[in-house]
Write an enzyme that holds these catalytic residues in place. Structure first.
Site, PDB file in Angstrom:
ATOM      1  N   LYS A 135      -0.277  -2.131  12.266  1.00 22.92           N
ATOM      2  CA  LYS A 135       1.088  -1.873  11.785  1.00 22.92           C
ATOM      3  C   LYS A 135       2.094  -1.887  12.942  1.00 22.92           C
ATOM      4  O   LYS A 135       3.295  -1.905  12.740  1.00 22.92           O
ATOM      5  CB  LYS A 135       1.132  -0.539  11.039  1.00 22.92           C
ATOM      6  CG  LYS A 135       0.344  -0.570   9.723  1.00 22.92           C
ATOM      7  CD  LYS A 135       0.389   0.758   9.000  1.00 22.92           C
ATOM      8  CE  LYS A 135      -0.486   0.810   7.768  1.00 22.92           C
ATOM      9  NZ  LYS A 135       0.114   0.158   6.584  1.00 22.92           N
TER      10      LYS A 135
ATOM     11  N   LYS B  83      10.241  -0.029  -1.283  1.00 21.83           N
ATOM     12  CA  LYS B  83      11.037   1.189  -1.513  1.00 21.83           C
ATOM     13  C   LYS B  83      12.332   1.151  -0.697  1.00 21.83           C
ATOM     14  O   LYS B  83      13.408   1.486  -1.199  1.00 21.83           O
ATOM     15  CB  LYS B  83      10.218   2.438  -1.155  1.00 21.83           C
ATOM     16  CG  LYS B  83       9.033   2.643  -2.097  1.00 21.83           C
ATOM     17  CD  LYS B  83       7.955   3.562  -1.541  1.00 21.83           C
ATOM     18  CE  LYS B  83       6.650   3.326  -2.294  1.00 21.83           C
ATOM     19  NZ  LYS B  83       5.468   3.875  -1.631  1.00 21.83           N
TER      20      LYS B  83
ATOM     21  N   HIS C 222      -7.785  -4.310  -1.020  1.00 24.78           N
ATOM     22  CA  HIS C 222      -6.539  -3.888  -0.379  1.00 24.78           C
ATOM     23  C   HIS C 222      -6.493  -4.147   1.115  1.00 24.78           C
ATOM     24  O   HIS C 222      -5.563  -3.712   1.786  1.00 24.78           O
ATOM     25  CB  HIS C 222      -6.291  -2.391  -0.592  1.00 24.78           C
ATOM     26  CG  HIS C 222      -6.049  -2.010  -2.002  1.00 24.78           C
ATOM     27  ND1 HIS C 222      -4.799  -1.946  -2.562  1.00 24.78           N
ATOM     28  CD2 HIS C 222      -6.899  -1.670  -2.984  1.00 24.78           C
ATOM     29  CE1 HIS C 222      -4.886  -1.580  -3.825  1.00 24.78           C
ATOM     30  NE2 HIS C 222      -6.166  -1.410  -4.106  1.00 24.78           N
TER      31      HIS C 222
ATOM     32  N   LYS D 297       4.662   5.184   7.952  1.00 24.10           N
ATOM     33  CA  LYS D 297       3.417   4.671   7.377  1.00 24.10           C
ATOM     34  C   LYS D 297       2.261   5.214   8.197  1.00 24.10           C
ATOM     35  O   LYS D 297       2.479   5.803   9.259  1.00 24.10           O
ATOM     36  CB  LYS D 297       3.404   3.136   7.395  1.00 24.10           C
ATOM     37  CG  LYS D 297       3.828   2.539   8.747  1.00 24.10           C
ATOM     38  CD  LYS D 297       3.934   1.026   8.712  1.00 24.10           C
ATOM     39  CE  LYS D 297       5.241   0.515   8.173  1.00 24.10           C
ATOM     40  NZ  LYS D 297       5.144  -0.277   6.963  1.00 24.10           N
ATOM     41  N   ARG D 298       1.001   5.018   7.708  1.00 20.31           N
ATOM     42  CA  ARG D 298      -0.150   5.432   8.519  1.00 20.31           C
ATOM     43  C   ARG D 298      -0.018   4.809   9.918  1.00 20.31           C
ATOM     44  O   ARG D 298       0.517   3.707  10.056  1.00 20.31           O
ATOM     45  CB  ARG D 298      -1.454   4.914   7.889  1.00 20.31           C
ATOM     46  CG  ARG D 298      -1.898   5.632   6.657  1.00 20.31           C
ATOM     47  CD  ARG D 298      -3.182   5.021   6.114  1.00 20.31           C
ATOM     48  NE  ARG D 298      -2.977   3.678   5.630  1.00 20.31           N
ATOM     49  CZ  ARG D 298      -3.656   2.603   6.024  1.00 20.31           C
ATOM     50  NH1 ARG D 298      -4.618   2.710   6.930  1.00 20.31           N
ATOM     51  NH2 ARG D 298      -3.411   1.421   5.516  1.00 20.31           N
TER      52      ARG D 298
ATOM     53  N   THR E   1       4.063  -1.355   0.462  1.00 23.27           N
ATOM     54  CA  THR E   1       4.873  -0.960  -0.703  1.00 23.27           C
ATOM     55  C   THR E   1       6.079  -0.171  -0.209  1.00 23.27           C
ATOM     56  O   THR E   1       7.111  -0.145  -0.876  1.00 23.27           O
ATOM     57  CB  THR E   1       4.058  -0.103  -1.698  1.00 23.27           C
ATOM     58  OG1 THR E   1       3.354   0.895  -0.966  1.00 23.27           O
ATOM     59  CG2 THR E   1       3.097  -0.956  -2.491  1.00 23.27           C
TER      60      THR E   1
HETATM   61  C1  26W Z   1     -12.968   2.711   4.503  1.00 20.66           C
HETATM   62  C2  26W Z   1     -12.006   3.789   4.348  1.00 20.66           C
HETATM   63  C3  26W Z   1     -10.614   3.403   4.078  1.00 20.66           C
HETATM   64  C4  26W Z   1      -9.920   4.113   3.185  1.00 20.66           C
HETATM   65  C5  26W Z   1      -8.590   3.837   2.948  1.00 20.66           C
HETATM   66  C6  26W Z   1     -10.006   2.361   4.731  1.00 20.66           C
HETATM   67  C7  26W Z   1      -8.689   2.080   4.514  1.00 20.66           C
HETATM   68  C8  26W Z   1      -7.985   2.821   3.602  1.00 20.66           C
HETATM   69  C9  26W Z   1      -6.526   2.502   3.409  1.00 20.66           C
HETATM   70  C10 26W Z   1      -5.744   3.726   3.540  1.00 20.66           C
HETATM   71  C11 26W Z   1      -6.316   1.620   2.254  1.00 20.66           C
HETATM   72  C12 26W Z   1      -4.851   1.347   1.994  1.00 20.66           C
HETATM   73  O1  26W Z   1      -4.077   2.227   1.750  1.00 20.66           O
HETATM   74  N1  26W Z   1      -4.489   0.070   1.959  1.00 20.66           N
HETATM   75  C13 26W Z   1      -3.140  -0.317   1.643  1.00 20.66           C
HETATM   76  O2  26W Z   1      -3.065  -0.575   0.255  1.00 20.66           O
HETATM   77  C14 26W Z   1      -1.742  -0.824  -0.154  1.00 20.66           C
HETATM   78  C15 26W Z   1      -1.746  -0.961  -1.653  1.00 20.66           C
HETATM   79  O3  26W Z   1      -2.286  -2.175  -2.046  1.00 20.66           O
HETATM   80  C16 26W Z   1      -1.177  -2.039   0.539  1.00 20.66           C
HETATM   81  O4  26W Z   1       0.174  -2.169   0.171  1.00 20.66           O
HETATM   82  C17 26W Z   1      -1.289  -1.908   2.051  1.00 20.66           C
HETATM   83  O5  26W Z   1      -0.915  -3.117   2.662  1.00 20.66           O
HETATM   84  C18 26W Z   1      -2.730  -1.544   2.416  1.00 20.66           C
HETATM   85  O6  26W Z   1      -2.830  -1.276   3.809  1.00 20.66           O
END
Ligand code: 26W
Length: 814
Positions: free
Chosen positions: A556, A662, A361, A550-551, A658
């Site tokens: 971003k 939406k 991801h 978003k985060r 995503t």
């Molecule tokens: C290493 C810890 C960690 C944990 C979670 C690092 C990064 C994360 C993110 C929150 C992962 C995440 O949410 N990625 C997102 O996944 C979505 C689903 O595929 C994508 O649409 C987003 O682009 C992506 O940032």
């Protein structure tokens, strides 16, 4: 019970009406009479009544799967950002109208009751929400899916602002209990850590762990559309193998007596414990091992119920690893097969590799997990041995195919730089399929992080572009638009979103455009009320609602949006009568607790909001709002009321997105870069119905490599230069020139995420948006074409893709 609003055969176990069932639960399950019941009591009673209905479908589904030996799909994820469940369940069971009428007769409002349900805070970002959309779609499409994750007692933190700074407080979504879950005390597995490994006299490796933690199961039924197929979300909760040290307790050492328990339970307390300390990092690793091991033990137990041939495991089970967080599944599955079930190592690895699949991801190096060898050796000595063996096997496989190839950079273990276990490489080596989440992201995976591995295994990487469930993200969150669509083209789109294409010709119908515009206007009035209730800020619902939710992360580029906001403020101040399009800039999102710069960006936006909103010269021409505690429920309020969707990540960095889907589905126009799924959204909605700007991924990569000089770019970008000067001189911080030094330094000295070179293109495109918004009728034409052309982005399509290409588990459509 009857289903009046949709023609769906939900057959109840008894002949009660929904209302009678709710009243019975209110008395006998909640223990309240009507006159004393508060909203939460009604919410619990209604949830239990609906849950009863789901249970019949749940048991039927389970029986059918056992009988037909349908292949099961296991989705392992650290996060399941499911949002509130009640409305979703009522909708899926086709009972919204009936519930509304029942509460209406009692003088109660169904939406107040729905809003009293806590939002399960079991996720952080898109990855967690994707897992939740996939659960909905697997049940709708008829895939026998089980989601496995962690039942975090406190989930992700609750965000509030103190003087504009982010404050983190523990979330306590479980304090009033959880009406949806079934505790399964009999389903319990032991997960072990630490200790040492010895070879016995037969040559077998014997691991003697020093710590044992029990994983207990809690099941939540997840119904698909129509309620016929009901899958399970199984979440694990940790408890100590030793309940209480009675000896210590009787000696009066109360704290010491409970210590084991407290330590064990800490594993399932919070999502993403701070990892700036060694203890925090160790806890996170343990969380990953904890839920992965319990899930695999459960999967093997189920397989063994009617199968003795381990080689058939991949025929009956597909395990999807949602990013690297459950990548420990590779050595853990091998370990269970070798150490517990007596298989040979090579055969076990073959079985594991045929069963496991990995979704990537993110390409961001800091998110590709790696763990210090020292930590692994200490917590997981047996797993480390197995990983070494896997690396050897992998090296031999490569050597047989390619002579003289250097395998070291591809191995799971990196012995250099202090020693690391690279979870991305481990997941790749141990999976039969590796997928990206948008076409661009998959391509970049092949060219960057997994370039070498892709050369060795050219068929392993494939793409499955993300999707969203149209049930939650249109039917439930936007009832006015959903009704208008159904009234115009029928309701087939809810189950099969491709049908929404039938809306496209109506974009040319003036009467329909008027109706569409009226829906958006009403949603914006609703959103304005929500903003006022959450922040006290009054906004004009006829302004352009420009939303970035978003985060908070540098890539971003909320900062780009904030800088443009400040430049716009300057321009409006300079000439308030220049015919500006009134705008409300709406932000929401959480910053990771240890991500200092992201938190500073939140503070900056809040300070800008304070100044701009108080400026009477500007009035309604510009407002800035930062909504606290962004979560699924907030998204459901915000998305239907948005005009403009901000998807402005540095090209090449957003794997998919995503939220972008939406918004477009709900008729917001996108302003965005050619990044992630924006590329595919543009292809579907058409170049004229989206605002694309900025550098593309290859140019970004080139500039990053060459190392550019952001201060030069700033000096060539007068609007940006003025804003940067203002921030440095304390214009937004009551003269405090230090407060935002971190932001200024970032923009001027590093600008890794290329905010400065994209600034002008973004500004120009925003002015194009201003102009186009003035032609309201044409704007709505474009908005309708967005909604009508988003059919392909249903998560049902994504799930069918996974089922066909990866899981080989084609849904039972019967
Ligand atoms: C290493 C810890 C960690 C944990 C979670 C690092 C990064 C994360 C993110 C929150 C992962 C995440 O949410 N990625 C997102 O996944 C979505 C689903 O595929 C994508 O649409 C987003 O682009 C992506 O940032």
């Amino acid at each position: 019970m009857t289903t009046r609003d949709l023609d769906m055969p939900v057959t109840p176990a008894n002949a009660l009406t929904l209302g009678d069932a709710v009243l019975r639960h209110l008395v006998y399950s909640v223990g309240k009479d009507q006159s004393h019941a508060v909203e939460r009591d009604w919410c619990v009673a209604l949830s239990l009544a609906i849950r009863d209905l789901m249970v019949d479908g749940w048991m039927d589904t389970t029986r059918r799967i056992y009988k037909t030996k349908q292949k099961r799909v296991y989705y392992l994820s650290m996060e399941f950002m499911i949002g509130r469940l009640l409305e979703d369940a009522i909708a899926n069971m086709g009972l919204i109208k009936e519930a509304k009428e029942f509460f209406g007769e009692l003088g109660l409002n169904l939406s107040d009751i729905l809003n009293s349900e806590p939002d399960p805070a079991l996720g952080n970002g898109g990855l967690g929400r994707l897992a939740a959309c996939f659960m909905d779609s697997m049940a709708t499409v008829g895939v026998a899916g089980i989601g496995y994750g962690i039942r975090y007692e406190h989930g992700i933190f609750r965000q509030s602002f103190q003087d504009g700074w982010q404050l983190e407080e523990p979330e306590d979504w479980l304090v009033f209990g959880n009406a949806w879950e079934f505790q399964r005390p009999e389903v319990e597995y032991s997960v072990e850590f630490g200790g040492s490994v010895q070879r016995d006299n037969t040559g077998k490796m014997i691991w003697t762990p020093s710590e044992r933690i029990l994983a207990g199961a809690f099941d939540t039924p997840i119904a698909g559309w129509g309620g016929k197929h009901v899958n399970t979300l199984r979440l694990w909760s940790a408890r100590s193998a030793e309940v209480l040290n009675l000896h210590q307790f009787n000696q009066g050492e109360f704290m010491a007596a409970a210590q084991q328990q407290v330590l064990a339970e800490s594993i399932t307390k919070v999502l993403y414990p701070g990892d700036h300390t060694a203890e925090g990092r160790e806890l996170r690793l343990k969380q990953e091992v904890f839920f992965t091991s319990a899930s695999l033990q459960d999967i093997l137990r189920r397989f063994r119920l009617d199968n003795t041939n381990w080689n058939e495991l991949p025929q009956y089970a597909a395990v999807q690893l949602n990013d690297t967080h459950p990548a420990i599944a590779v050595p853990e599955l091998v370990r269970l097969l070798v150490d517990k079930h007596g298989l040979e190592f090579v055969e076990s690895f073959e079985i594991a590799r045929a069963t496991l699949h990995y979704t990537n991801h993110t390409l961001l190096p800091e998110a590709l997990e790696k763990w210090p060898l020292e930590l692994f050796e200490r917590c997981l000595p047996r797993h480390l041995q197995i990983i070494r063996e896997i690396d050897n096997l992998f090296a031999a496989e490569v050597a047989a195919k390619y002579e003289g190839k250097n395998v070291d950079p591809m191995k799971a273990i990196d012995p250099h730089h202090g020693g690391w276990v690279r979870m991305g490489n481990l997941a790749f080596i141990g999976s039969s399929h590796v997928n990206g989440v948008s076409a661009l992201h998959t391509e970049l995976m092949k060219q960057t992080v997994f370039k070498d591995l892709h050369e060795i295994y050219p068929d392993r990487i494939l793409n499955q572009t993300n999707g969203i469930t149209p049930r939650r993200w249109l039917y439930e969150c936007n009832p006015l638009l959903a009704d208008l669509i159904t009234e115009t083209i029928g309701d087939a789109w809810v189950k099969d979103l491709e049908h929404i294409a039938a809306l496209a010709p109506h974009a040319d119908d003036k009467t329909f455009r008027k109706k569409f515009a009226a829906v958006k206007a009403e949603n914006k009035v609703h959103l304005a009320a929500f903003i006022k209730q959450q922040t006290g800020i009054v906004v004009n619902p006829t302004s352009l609602f420009d939303v970035q939710i978003k985060r908070i992360h540098e890539y971003k580029r909320q900062l780009l949006n904030a800088l443009e906001t400040m430049a716009l403020y300057n321009a409006i101040k300079e000439d308030p009568s220049a015919g500006w399009t009134p705008r409300v800039k709406i932000f929401a999102g959480k910053a990771a607790p240890s991500y200092t710069l992201a938190k500073l960006i939140i503070k900056l936006i809040n300070d800008v909001a304070a100044k701009v909103n108080a400026d009477e010269d500007v009035g309604d021409l510009l407002n800035v709002v930062f909504l606290p505690n962004y979560n699924v429920s907030a998204a459901e309020e915000l998305i239907p009321g948005a005009d403009l969707s901000e998807q402005i990540s540095t090209a090449g960095f957003e794997a998919s997105g995503t939220g972008n889907m939406k918004f477009a589905l709900n008729g917001a126009l996108t302003i965005g870069t050619l990044d992630g799924a924006n590329v595919e959204i543009k292809d579907h909605v058409g170049d004229d119905n989206i605002f694309i700007f900025g550098m593309e991924a290859d140019e970004v990569a080139r500039r990053q490599q060459e190392g550019c000089q952001p201060w030069m770019t700033v000096s060539e970008t007068p609007r940006l230069q003025e804003v940067v000067k203002q921030i440095s001189s304390g214009f937004y911080s009551h003269g405090d020139t230090e407060r935002f030094a971190g932001v200024v330094d970032n923009v001027l000295a590093h600008d890794y995420f290329q905010v400065t070179p994209d600034f002008d293109a973004y500004w120009e495109t925003q002015r194009k948006v201003d102009a186009e918004f003035k032609d309201v009728d044409n704007w709505h034409r474009k908005a309708i074409l967005n909604t009508a052309n988003m059919g392909w982005f249903s998560a049902d399509r994504t799930i069918r893709g996974y089922a066909k290409d990866i899981w080989k588990a084609l849904p039972d459509e019967g």
